[in-house]
Design a protein around this motif. Sequence first.
Motif, PDB file in Angstrom:
ATOM      1  N   ARG A 108       0.989  -1.429  -0.079  1.00 32.13           N
ATOM      2  CA  ARG A 108       0.050   0.018  -0.103  1.00 32.13           C
ATOM      3  C   ARG A 108       0.676   1.401   0.136  1.00 32.13           C
ATOM      4  N   PHE A 109       2.118   1.309   0.758  1.00 32.33           N
ATOM      5  CA  PHE A 109       2.756   2.485   0.712  1.00 32.33           C
ATOM      6  C   PHE A 109       3.433   2.528  -0.707  1.00 32.33           C
ATOM      7  N   ARG A 110       3.724   1.568  -1.467  1.00 35.53           N
ATOM      8  CA  ARG A 110       4.197   1.813  -2.715  1.00 35.53           C
ATOM      9  C   ARG A 110       3.034   2.316  -3.672  1.00 35.53           C
ATOM     10  N   GLN A 111       1.883   1.899  -3.523  1.00 34.68           N
ATOM     11  CA  GLN A 111       0.918   2.471  -4.150  1.00 34.68           C
ATOM     12  C   GLN A 111       0.635   3.914  -4.083  1.00 34.68           C
ATOM     13  N   THR A 112       1.048   4.593  -2.784  1.00 37.70           N
ATOM     14  CA  THR A 112       0.804   5.865  -2.713  1.00 37.70           C
ATOM     15  C   THR A 112       1.589   6.665  -3.624  1.00 37.70           C
ATOM     16  N   ARG A 113       2.746   6.363  -4.002  1.00 32.17           N
ATOM     17  CA  ARG A 113       3.735   6.936  -4.942  1.00 32.17           C
ATOM     18  C   ARG A 113       4.696   7.916  -4.148  1.00 32.17           C
ATOM     19  N   ALA A 114       4.436   7.741  -2.855  1.00 32.40           N
ATOM     20  CA  ALA A 114       5.344   8.922  -1.790  1.00 32.40           C
ATOM     21  C   ALA A 114       6.811   8.466  -2.092  1.00 32.40           C
ATOM     22  N   LEU A 115       7.715   9.457  -1.963  1.00 29.55           N
ATOM     23  CA  LEU A 115       9.103   9.520  -1.995  1.00 29.55           C
ATOM     24  C   LEU A 115       9.497   9.139  -0.483  1.00 29.55           C
ATOM     25  N   THR A 116       8.981   9.734   0.487  1.00 23.02           N
ATOM     26  CA  THR A 116       9.259   9.333   1.936  1.00 23.02           C
ATOM     27  C   THR A 116       7.991   8.990   2.782  1.00 23.02           C
ATOM     28  N   MET A 117       8.141   8.632   3.771  1.00 26.20           N
ATOM     29  CA  MET A 117       7.038   8.184   4.609  1.00 26.20           C
ATOM     30  C   MET A 117       6.578   9.368   5.187  1.00 26.20           C
ATOM     31  N   ALA A 118       7.109  10.511   5.555  1.00 27.76           N
ATOM     32  CA  ALA A 118       6.479  11.787   5.958  1.00 27.76           C
ATOM     33  C   ALA A 118       5.687  12.337   4.703  1.00 27.76           C
ATOM     34  N   GLN A 119       6.033  12.112   3.486  1.00 28.94           N
ATOM     35  CA  GLN A 119       5.128  12.643   2.393  1.00 28.94           C
ATOM     36  C   GLN A 119       4.000  11.665   2.291  1.00 28.94           C
ATOM     37  N   PHE A 120       3.804  10.840   2.814  1.00 26.37           N
ATOM     38  CA  PHE A 120       2.772   9.961   3.012  1.00 26.37           C
ATOM     39  C   PHE A 120       2.016  10.394   3.997  1.00 26.37           C
ATOM     40  N   PHE A 121       2.603  11.005   5.105  1.00 20.40           N
ATOM     41  CA  PHE A 121       1.805  11.608   6.156  1.00 20.40           C
ATOM     42  C   PHE A 121       1.012  12.766   6.009  1.00 20.40           C
ATOM     43  N   GLU A 122       1.632  13.565   4.926  1.00 23.04           N
ATOM     44  CA  GLU A 122       0.863  14.757   4.513  1.00 23.04           C
ATOM     45  C   GLU A 122      -0.343  14.274   3.547  1.00 23.04           C
ATOM     46  N   LEU A 123      -0.221  13.184   2.752  1.00 24.31           N
ATOM     47  CA  LEU A 123      -1.129  12.900   1.671  1.00 24.31           C
ATOM     48  C   LEU A 123      -2.396  12.384   2.878  1.00 24.31           C
ATOM     49  N   ARG A 124      -2.202  11.801   3.872  1.00 20.93           N
ATOM     50  CA  ARG A 124      -2.898  11.105   4.731  1.00 20.93           C
ATOM     51  C   ARG A 124      -3.592  11.998   5.791  1.00 20.93           C
ATOM     52  N   TYR A 125      -2.591  12.781   6.552  1.00 18.03           N
ATOM     53  CA  TYR A 125      -3.025  13.644   7.416  1.00 18.03           C
ATOM     54  C   TYR A 125      -2.947  15.018   7.232  1.00 18.03           C
ATOM     55  N   SER A 126      -1.791  15.747   7.658  1.00 20.32           N
ATOM     56  CA  SER A 126      -1.643  17.061   7.507  1.00 20.32           C
ATOM     57  C   SER A 126      -0.144  17.466   6.917  1.00 20.32           C
ATOM     58  N   ARG A 127      -0.076  18.513   6.632  1.00 17.63           N
ATOM     59  CA  ARG A 127       1.182  19.348   6.340  1.00 17.63           C
ATOM     60  C   ARG A 127       2.126  19.403   7.725  1.00 17.63           C
ATOM     61  N   ARG A 128       1.353  19.900   8.691  1.00 19.92           N
ATOM     62  CA  ARG A 128       2.218  19.903   9.878  1.00 19.92           C
ATOM     63  C   ARG A 128       2.581  18.692  10.624  1.00 19.92           C
ATOM     64  N   PHE A 129       1.535  17.574  10.401  1.00 22.05           N
ATOM     65  CA  PHE A 129       2.135  16.517  10.993  1.00 22.05           C
ATOM     66  C   PHE A 129       3.268  16.012   9.940  1.00 22.05           C
ATOM     67  N   ARG A 130       3.263  16.021   8.698  1.00 20.51           N
ATOM     68  CA  ARG A 130       4.583  15.704   7.799  1.00 20.51           C
ATOM     69  C   ARG A 130       5.759  16.316   8.295  1.00 20.51           C
ATOM     70  N   VAL A 131       5.640  17.660   8.783  1.00 22.32           N
ATOM     71  CA  VAL A 131       6.802  18.332   9.171  1.00 22.32           C
ATOM     72  C   VAL A 131       7.200  17.999  10.555  1.00 22.32           C
ATOM     73  N   PHE A 132       6.419  17.641  11.441  1.00 21.37           N
ATOM     74  CA  PHE A 132       6.823  17.140  12.708  1.00 21.37           C
ATOM     75  C   PHE A 132       7.253  15.616  12.753  1.00 21.37           C
TER      76      PHE A 132
END
Length: 776
Positions: A97-121
């Motif tokens: 599923r992570f590869r399906q998101t096409r995110a380059l990093t895990m935190a990029q997935f966090f912005e896709l799923r949650y929020s930008r602030r959570f990605r930065v944190f």
Amino acid sequence: MLSPLDWIIVVAFVAALWAAAVGTRRYARSVSGFLAADRCAGRYLIAVSYGMAQLGVISLVWFWQQYYDVGFTSIWWGFLENPALIVIALSGWVVYRFRQTRALTMAQFFELRYSRRFRVFAGLVAFLSGIINYGIFPAVAARFFIALCGLPPSMLVAGIEVGTFPLLMAVLLSTALVFVFLGGQVAVIVTDFLQGAFGQLVFLAVMIFLLATYSWSEIGETLLAAPAGRSLVDPFDLGDEQRFDAFYWVISVVVLFYGMLGWQGTSGYNAAAIDAHEAKMANILNGWRYRVLMLITLVLPICIRVVMTGRGHEAEAAQIHEIIAAQPVLGADPDVLASELRTPAAASVMLPSGLLGLFAAALVGAFISTNDTYLHSWGSIFIQDVVLPFRTRPLSARAHLMLLRASIFGVAIFAFVFSLLYTPNQYVSMFLALTGSIFVGGAGSAIIGGLYWRRGTTAGAWTAMIAGMSLAVFGVVVKQVPASMIFPGPTLAVSSISLPDGAAEVALDIDAASEDGRIAIPLDGDTGVWTARLDTDIEGPATAAIEIADDTGRIVAAPTLRADGGTMVVATPGGGTAVLELRPKASGFSGVVCGAAWHVRTKVTGQVLTFWSIAISVGLYVVVSLVTCRTPFDLDAMLHRDARDPSDAAPRWWERLGFDRRMTGWDRFTTAITLAWPVLFTVIFAVGMARHLLGPRLGLDPISPESWLVAWRWWLMLALATAVIVTIWFVVGGLRDLARMFRLLKRVGHDERDDGRVVGHRNADEIDGAPREGDE
């Protein structure tokens, strides 16, 4: 000590790696190419490269410490992981599923799923915990190679005497750094594959040599000589083993599920597969690494134990002790440091010239593979997930790549400085588990909940991350700060010592305190050496029975001191005096905090603390998400999945088991063969546990250590034969994938928007007509 032939082998191998890295320069000109090899890696290439990246010198030291202490018993309890590995492999747990998101990093997935602030944190927490965890890698490796190669404490460089330890760290780090700079993730994958293929062949040769040199009767005699409660063959006789007991392995199973892709040290590999199916197949094949390809971590320490404790090897053991004793302690725990140095010191004595050079070259490769991967990952995460989200305008590819390289260079500098200052005071495995849990302890909930649960919320992710991080940070702090800061007392203080030639202030370091409060205080002066010992129960009355001995060990005084605010002046051998004061134990809130901190420091391992951080984080994520969820999240859109066509046939039974329709006939065969091993030994484990638990009721005698020894011999022969077959299989498949990756890299088109940015919970390059500026 390495011979000239050995040095030629090492230099030639490193030169070959340099040539391979230089050949990848052309493929690091785009952000996606630098970060994820333009997603062109095949299953075998990833399996071998990723396996080598995780098998660095630091990991080898970890396992060599472990298997020297517990031998074959950890193999038995490791079978607990088999059912988890089967489920993870067949389901593509998290990886698919992570590869399906096409995110380059895990935190990029966090912005896709949650929020930008959570990605930065989350990106910042991952970065900080990662570089602290990585900070000891150069130190452990440098000590390892100094002992293995027989290097002197210092060397002359341009006429200046330089310590070998910092010099070797600088050389090793610089090599890994150049590889990353040259070709990014492409260079990392290519060099890691070459190192992995070479290393596995060398490890096979070393194991065959050792098993031919040290007979099974010698090995068996040594293993059976272990004391009761710390058996090396009977997994049910580990009552006195405090580090790697059965609970350690139960926690490992939990971490295996919970921490899948949670650790970001190899984040470049997470996004490098050609597609989600190829990522799943790579993860299935990677299971062989745990089962047979890491057999060197068991065979070598067992043979070392034969030399260190067996009859007829006293001369070799003395050489090994001499090499270890020659290494500077620098305030480290002598036992912990000796456990780190034992394997390289022994290998330098036990292996012949030529084979020792191959072994040293393979381990240099292991160091480079892990360090270039970690440098790439932590440097990339800082830019991608901490810096990039604050940009209102996207960077040009050139500027973006410059920032990535600058960040990677900064990580290398930090690791060098941290390694210079770090003092080993616990096993490597415990330090890595504890520092790794700073991010993984909370991130696992956010990853699993974000990929599989529509009702997971941003608030739940924040709560889980903060809780897991806080508990892990507490553990790191209490394990690393001077013991005198948290020792609950009572404590013995030497406020001053007056020697005949003058007065000097002496600070007492409670780091020498044992768990029962007994403290050795060495005081060195021109007039001799004396030692005071405090023998008091932490929970008992604040009194101290002190024994003062001279340098011959003769007790010259035995005063008793009470913690009533008074002091005592005692005479020291040589005519001096020392002022002693017994300080009472901490009370009130301070006493509670110090007591808890001291308990964690002395009684709780990093692995146990990791378990509690996971348990608390999961509970908080679920509860907070249920309370705060208003609208379920659209997982199908994030995973790029279209709604199921009603005309699609219902899944067959084997598809429900994980053999999905994307699998070819060869894929299914490969998967079945790969999973046959854990299935077989899961059955054996279940039968063995039933036999142990029900045996007394059925009147059966426990399985004898001799019978366990026979069983482990058969297991070892099977594993070694399988390792030979799997090594050839993976090397051939990896070479094929390597050629295919270069073909794909020449044809792939680059989209400058594919740089890790997220716009409206979508990757920037997935938005038609997305503007290049002001899209934030």
